[in-house]
Design a protein around this motif. Structure first.
Motif, mmCIF file in Angstrom:
data_model
loop_
_atom_site.group_PDB
_atom_site.id
_atom_site.type_symbol
_atom_site.label_atom_id
_atom_site.label_comp_id
_atom_site.label_asym_id
_atom_site.label_seq_id
_atom_site.Cartn_x
_atom_site.Cartn_y
_atom_site.Cartn_z
ATOM 1 N N THR A 1 -68.819 43.487 -59.984
ATOM 2 C CA THR A 1 -69.710 44.614 -59.728
ATOM 3 C C THR A 1 -69.361 45.370 -58.449
ATOM 4 N N SER A 2 -68.314 44.949 -57.748
ATOM 5 C CA SER A 2 -67.887 45.655 -56.539
ATOM 6 C C SER A 2 -66.371 45.558 -56.387
ATOM 7 N N VAL B 1 -62.542 42.373 -55.200
ATOM 8 C CA VAL B 1 -61.347 42.103 -56.010
ATOM 9 C C VAL B 1 -60.408 41.118 -55.321
ATOM 10 N N ALA B 2 -60.042 41.352 -54.075
ATOM 11 C CA ALA B 2 -59.080 40.473 -53.390
ATOM 12 C C ALA B 2 -59.618 39.049 -53.284
ATOM 13 N N THR B 3 -60.881 38.911 -52.944
ATOM 14 C CA THR B 3 -61.481 37.574 -52.866
ATOM 15 C C THR B 3 -61.474 36.909 -54.226
ATOM 16 N N PRO C 1 -70.752 48.782 -62.929
ATOM 17 C CA PRO C 1 -71.912 48.922 -62.058
ATOM 18 C C PRO C 1 -72.821 47.704 -62.032
ATOM 19 N N GLN C 2 -72.924 46.989 -63.151
ATOM 20 C CA GLN C 2 -73.808 45.831 -63.206
ATOM 21 C C GLN C 2 -73.447 44.992 -64.423
ATOM 22 N N VAL C 3 -73.637 43.660 -64.319
ATOM 23 C CA VAL C 3 -73.579 42.782 -65.486
ATOM 24 C C VAL C 3 -75.026 42.484 -65.867
ATOM 25 N N VAL C 4 -75.273 41.511 -66.708
ATOM 26 C CA VAL C 4 -76.581 41.323 -67.339
ATOM 27 C C VAL C 4 -77.753 41.237 -66.357
ATOM 28 N N TRP C 5 -77.611 40.503 -65.266
ATOM 29 C CA TRP C 5 -78.664 40.398 -64.251
ATOM 30 C C TRP C 5 -78.186 41.111 -62.993
ATOM 31 N N PRO C 6 -79.038 41.868 -62.345
ATOM 32 C CA PRO C 6 -78.610 42.623 -61.155
ATOM 33 C C PRO C 6 -78.098 41.753 -60.003
ATOM 34 N N ASN C 7 -78.517 40.485 -59.927
ATOM 35 C CA ASN C 7 -78.074 39.631 -58.822
ATOM 36 C C ASN C 7 -76.707 38.988 -59.072
ATOM 37 N N LEU C 8 -76.165 39.098 -60.279
ATOM 38 C CA LEU C 8 -74.844 38.534 -60.577
ATOM 39 C C LEU C 8 -73.763 39.520 -60.163
ATOM 40 N N ARG C 9 -72.713 38.992 -59.542
ATOM 41 C CA ARG C 9 -71.625 39.855 -59.083
ATOM 42 C C ARG C 9 -70.368 39.746 -59.925
#
Length: 130
Positions: free
Chosen positions: A82-83, A87-89, A110-118
């Motif tokens: 989501t960001s 990517v590098a990490t 922009p987002q996966v199923v839950w907003p808190n998941l990255r």
């Protein structure tokens, strides 16, 4: 690990360590995971992104193990972050788990199923029939 034939079409080597394509010999069972986030056993996510990415790979490994496969059987992996800043990490963490050359797809959404998941990871593995 099945005898998968990596194919180098000359594109992936300019981007990262993965194959442009793979050829899977006949007679293999395919194991496909759902999009897998880095949830801990209690359903929460780690605060640190690297820990969340590691946990996602641990969760993928658990699913594969239950299906009779392992990380080395992965022939294709698809990841949604989501960001772009992660990517590098993510690539560093992925390389802790994946040391062979499956095919990869990595997208920033922009987002996966839950907003808190990255992130979420989905893989396909090829194994000899049991």
């Amino acid at each position: 690990m099945p005898t998968v034939h990596p194919i180098d079409a000359g594109v992936s080597r300019h981007i990262g360590t993965y194959s442009d394509a793979v050829r899977i010999p006949a007679g293999h069972d395919l194991v496909v995971t759902s999009g897998t986030p880095g949830l801990l056993d209690d359903g929460t996510t780690p605060e640190d992104f690297a820990d969340e990415a590691r946990r996602a790979w641990v969760n993928v490994e658990r699913a594969l193990t239950k299906a009779g496969a392992s990380l080395t059987d992965i022939v294709s992996a698809r990841t949604w972050l989501t960001s772009a800043d992660d990517v590098a990490t993510y690539v560093r963490v992925r390389d802790e788990f994946i040391t062979h050359r499956p095919t990869y797809m990595l997208a920033v959404v922009p987002q996966v199923v839950w907003p808190n998941l990255r992130l979420e990871i989905e893989v396909t593995a090829a194994v000899q029939p049991s």
